[in-house]
Design a protein around this motif. Sequence first.
Motif, PDB file in Angstrom:
ATOM      1  N   ASN A  48       6.188   7.974 -10.283  1.00 17.94           N
ATOM      2  CA  ASN A  48       4.982   7.158 -10.240  1.00 17.94           C
ATOM      3  C   ASN A  48       4.892   6.445  -8.895  1.00 17.94           C
ATOM      4  OD1 ASN A  48       2.837   5.431 -10.653  1.00 17.94           O
ATOM      5  ND2 ASN A  48       3.442   4.855 -12.729  1.00 17.94           N
ATOM      6  N   THR A  49       4.374   7.120  -7.903  1.00 18.36           N
ATOM      7  CA  THR A  49       4.298   6.540  -6.555  1.00 18.36           C
ATOM      8  C   THR A  49       3.320   5.373  -6.498  1.00 18.36           C
ATOM      9  OG1 THR A  49       2.619   8.181  -5.956  1.00 18.36           O
ATOM     10  CG2 THR A  49       4.930   8.694  -5.442  1.00 18.36           C
ATOM     11  N   SER A  50       2.304   5.377  -7.343  1.00 20.35           N
ATOM     12  CA  SER A  50       1.345   4.261  -7.330  1.00 20.35           C
ATOM     13  C   SER A  50       2.020   2.970  -7.774  1.00 20.35           C
ATOM     14  CB  SER A  50       0.149   4.571  -8.235  1.00 20.35           C
ATOM     15  OG  SER A  50       0.568   4.760  -9.578  1.00 20.35           O
ATOM     16  N   ALA A  51       2.977   3.069  -8.698  1.00 23.37           N
ATOM     17  CA  ALA A  51       3.698   1.879  -9.141  1.00 23.37           C
ATOM     18  C   ALA A  51       4.537   1.313  -8.005  1.00 23.37           C
ATOM     19  CB  ALA A  51       4.597   2.218 -10.334  1.00 23.37           C
ATOM     20  N   ILE A  52       5.092   2.179  -7.192  1.00 27.50           N
ATOM     21  CA  ILE A  52       5.878   1.727  -6.044  1.00 27.50           C
ATOM     22  C   ILE A  52       4.974   1.029  -5.032  1.00 27.50           C
ATOM     23  CG2 ILE A  52       7.426   2.435  -4.196  1.00 27.50           C
ATOM     24  CD1 ILE A  52       8.514   2.704  -7.039  1.00 27.50           C
ATOM     25  N   ASP A  53       3.807   1.621  -4.777  1.00 29.86           N
ATOM     26  CA  ASP A  53       2.860   0.984  -3.859  1.00 29.86           C
ATOM     27  C   ASP A  53       2.469  -0.400  -4.360  1.00 29.86           C
ATOM     28  OD1 ASP A  53       2.908   3.201  -2.248  1.00 29.86           O
ATOM     29  OD2 ASP A  53       1.142   4.129  -3.159  1.00 29.86           O
ATOM     30  N   SER A  54       2.260  -0.510  -5.675  1.00 28.17           N
ATOM     31  CA  SER A  54       1.877  -1.784  -6.258  1.00 28.17           C
ATOM     32  C   SER A  54       2.994  -2.812  -6.120  1.00 28.17           C
ATOM     33  CB  SER A  54       1.532  -1.596  -7.740  1.00 28.17           C
ATOM     34  OG  SER A  54       1.269  -2.836  -8.357  1.00 28.17           O
ATOM     35  N   TYR A  55       4.234  -2.348  -6.249  1.00 30.87           N
ATOM     36  CA  TYR A  55       5.393  -3.255  -6.170  1.00 30.87           C
ATOM     37  C   TYR A  55       5.486  -3.923  -4.805  1.00 30.87           C
ATOM     38  CZ  TYR A  55      10.263  -4.810  -6.563  1.00 30.87           C
ATOM     39  OH  TYR A  55      11.405  -5.558  -6.591  1.00 30.87           O
ATOM     40  N   PHE A  56       5.111  -3.189  -3.767  1.00 31.35           N
ATOM     41  CA  PHE A  56       5.250  -3.709  -2.409  1.00 31.35           C
ATOM     42  C   PHE A  56       3.942  -4.260  -1.831  1.00 31.35           C
ATOM     43  CE2 PHE A  56       8.901  -0.813  -2.661  1.00 31.35           C
ATOM     44  CZ  PHE A  56       9.910  -1.666  -2.220  1.00 31.35           C
ATOM     45  N   THR A  57       2.936  -4.479  -2.679  1.00 28.57           N
ATOM     46  CA  THR A  57       1.649  -4.953  -2.159  1.00 28.57           C
ATOM     47  C   THR A  57       1.751  -6.340  -1.545  1.00 28.57           C
ATOM     48  OG1 THR A  57       1.124  -5.719  -4.392  1.00 28.57           O
ATOM     49  CG2 THR A  57       0.211  -3.584  -3.715  1.00 28.57           C
ATOM     50  N   THR A  58       2.724  -7.144  -1.989  1.00 30.71           N
ATOM     51  CA  THR A  58       2.834  -8.505  -1.458  1.00 30.71           C
ATOM     52  C   THR A  58       3.652  -8.573  -0.171  1.00 30.71           C
ATOM     53  OG1 THR A  58       4.786  -8.900  -2.852  1.00 30.71           O
ATOM     54  CG2 THR A  58       2.636  -9.536  -3.757  1.00 30.71           C
ATOM     55  N   ILE A  59       4.116  -7.425   0.313  1.00 32.31           N
ATOM     56  CA  ILE A  59       4.929  -7.405   1.531  1.00 32.31           C
ATOM     57  C   ILE A  59       4.150  -6.726   2.649  1.00 32.31           C
ATOM     58  CG2 ILE A  59       7.047  -6.570   2.602  1.00 32.31           C
ATOM     59  CD1 ILE A  59       8.390  -6.657  -0.071  1.00 32.31           C
ATOM     60  N   THR A  60       4.072  -7.399   3.771  1.00 29.38           N
ATOM     61  CA  THR A  60       3.466  -6.806   4.968  1.00 29.38           C
ATOM     62  C   THR A  60       4.440  -6.972   6.135  1.00 29.38           C
ATOM     63  OG1 THR A  60       2.356  -8.900   5.459  1.00 29.38           O
ATOM     64  CG2 THR A  60       1.103  -7.255   4.228  1.00 29.38           C
ATOM     65  N   ILE A  61       4.533  -5.948   6.962  1.00 32.75           N
ATOM     66  CA  ILE A  61       5.436  -5.988   8.110  1.00 32.75           C
ATOM     67  C   ILE A  61       4.912  -7.001   9.121  1.00 32.75           C
ATOM     68  CG2 ILE A  61       6.531  -4.676   9.944  1.00 32.75           C
ATOM     69  CD1 ILE A  61       7.422  -3.948   7.120  1.00 32.75           C
ATOM     70  N   GLN A  62       5.777  -7.929   9.541  1.00 37.27           N
ATOM     71  CA  GLN A  62       5.399  -8.987  10.465  1.00 37.27           C
ATOM     72  C   GLN A  62       5.783  -8.623  11.907  1.00 37.27           C
ATOM     73  OE1 GLN A  62       3.662 -11.801   9.335  1.00 37.27           O
ATOM     74  NE2 GLN A  62       3.624 -10.528   7.478  1.00 37.27           N
ATOM     75  N   PRO A  63       5.270  -9.356  12.875  1.00 40.04           N
ATOM     76  CA  PRO A  63       5.543  -9.035  14.291  1.00 40.04           C
ATOM     77  C   PRO A  63       7.019  -9.143  14.671  1.00 40.04           C
ATOM     78  CG  PRO A  63       3.647 -10.495  14.090  1.00 40.04           C
ATOM     79  CD  PRO A  63       4.272 -10.432  12.735  1.00 40.04           C
ATOM     80  N   THR A  64       7.761 -10.030  13.972  1.00 33.44           N
ATOM     81  CA  THR A  64       9.170 -10.199  14.318  1.00 33.44           C
ATOM     82  C   THR A  64      10.042  -9.919  13.099  1.00 33.44           C
ATOM     83  OG1 THR A  64       9.245 -12.551  13.730  1.00 33.44           O
ATOM     84  CG2 THR A  64       8.557 -11.994  15.981  1.00 33.44           C
ATOM     85  N   PHE A  65      11.304  -9.618  13.352  1.00 31.07           N
ATOM     86  CA  PHE A  65      12.249  -9.316  12.276  1.00 31.07           C
ATOM     87  C   PHE A  65      12.411 -10.523  11.348  1.00 31.07           C
ATOM     88  CE2 PHE A  65      16.654  -9.434  10.699  1.00 31.07           C
ATOM     89  CZ  PHE A  65      16.660  -8.262   9.947  1.00 31.07           C
ATOM     90  N   LEU A  66      12.568 -11.715  11.928  1.00 36.00           N
ATOM     91  CA  LEU A  66      12.766 -12.915  11.124  1.00 36.00           C
ATOM     92  C   LEU A  66      11.587 -13.161  10.202  1.00 36.00           C
ATOM     93  CD1 LEU A  66      14.311 -15.457  10.349  1.00 36.00           C
ATOM     94  CD2 LEU A  66      13.306 -16.603  12.342  1.00 36.00           C
ATOM     95  N   ARG A  67      10.371 -13.027  10.720  1.00 35.55           N
ATOM     96  CA  ARG A  67       9.192 -13.266   9.892  1.00 35.55           C
ATOM     97  C   ARG A  67       9.070 -12.220   8.788  1.00 35.55           C
ATOM     98  NH1 ARG A  67       4.063 -14.332  13.702  1.00 35.55           N
ATOM     99  NH2 ARG A  67       3.098 -14.434  11.625  1.00 35.55           N
ATOM    100  N   SER A  68       9.505 -10.997   9.059  1.00 36.20           N
ATOM    101  CA  SER A  68       9.493  -9.964   8.028  1.00 36.20           C
ATOM    102  C   SER A  68      10.476 -10.289   6.908  1.00 36.20           C
ATOM    103  CB  SER A  68       9.835  -8.601   8.644  1.00 36.20           C
ATOM    104  OG  SER A  68       8.820  -8.163   9.524  1.00 36.20           O
ATOM    105  N   ILE A  69      11.655 -10.820   7.279  1.00 31.33           N
ATOM    106  CA  ILE A  69      12.635 -11.222   6.278  1.00 31.33           C
ATOM    107  C   ILE A  69      12.085 -12.350   5.410  1.00 31.33           C
ATOM    108  CG2 ILE A  69      14.891 -12.316   5.927  1.00 31.33           C
ATOM    109  CD1 ILE A  69      15.077  -9.404   6.649  1.00 31.33           C
TER     110      ILE A  69
END
Length: 286
Positions: A48-69
């Motif tokens: 179920n790839t759509s469920a995986i996409d939904s799981y990570f909807t609240t995460i966006t890659i940030q400009p820096t490593f620290l902000r991504s963490i």
Amino acid sequence: MMVNDIRAGFKELLDEANWMDKATYDGAVKKLAAIQEIIAYPDIMLSNTSAIDSYFTTITIQPTFLRSILQSQRSNTIRKLQSITRPRFVVMRWRTPLISLPLTRFDTIGAKYDPEGVHRQWWTNTTINEYERRAKSLVQQYNNYSMPTGKVNGQLTLGENIADNGGLRAALKEAYRSHVPIMCRIFRLVLAVQGYTRYLARPDTKEPVPPGLENYTALQLFFISAAQLWCTKTTPDQERLDLLADTHAPNKWRVNGPMSNMREFSQSFNCPLGSKMNPETKNRVW
């Protein structure tokens, strides 16, 4: 396979724990059987790839490593808060394995949670008293250890010391090829010794020896590999803080403490009886 070997190894430790009465032993066996294995990834990731996409909807890659963490941690916090509103059986389904994962947590903390994760005491008072008597010996053992910046607090580190000691003993009960060091890390050396000797005794076992280590036996390499997991370097300030607040013993004693309590170690390295790594009195809970 490895997890089943670990489970079988701890079952043998329970069988050897003659200080447990039958009622507590039966409860421990039931709890051991109820432990769930959560390894790698859930099956839904492949179906179920759509469920995986939904799981990570609240995460966006940030400009820096620290902000991504920080973004990832924020997302995890949101999911945990959302889980509070889920039906109890859904919450317990993922929470119970977390309670049960460290197998040697069959201690006075684990005694307060039954196989379903419900908070209730399932150990008898007789077993608790016998357990505490044995645990007291470990407290005294670790109280005698020290580092350059201070002494180890055997009471503060008791729970983790019991896990380290019971662990190293059980992984050698049901060991599993070259994956032993990895699993020891995952379970905090929660399960490690007699099964390794059983594995070595299997007729189809051909344990490869790393180049340059031909003079060591397989059992000696097992202990060396387990010890290397705790190789570390720390500052005096951090060491002093850990001695005051960390529930784990310093890494040096997470190696020397459990191994000095094991007959298999002293026999493997021919340690003289009465030496630091082969004391006449060896402490053991599991």
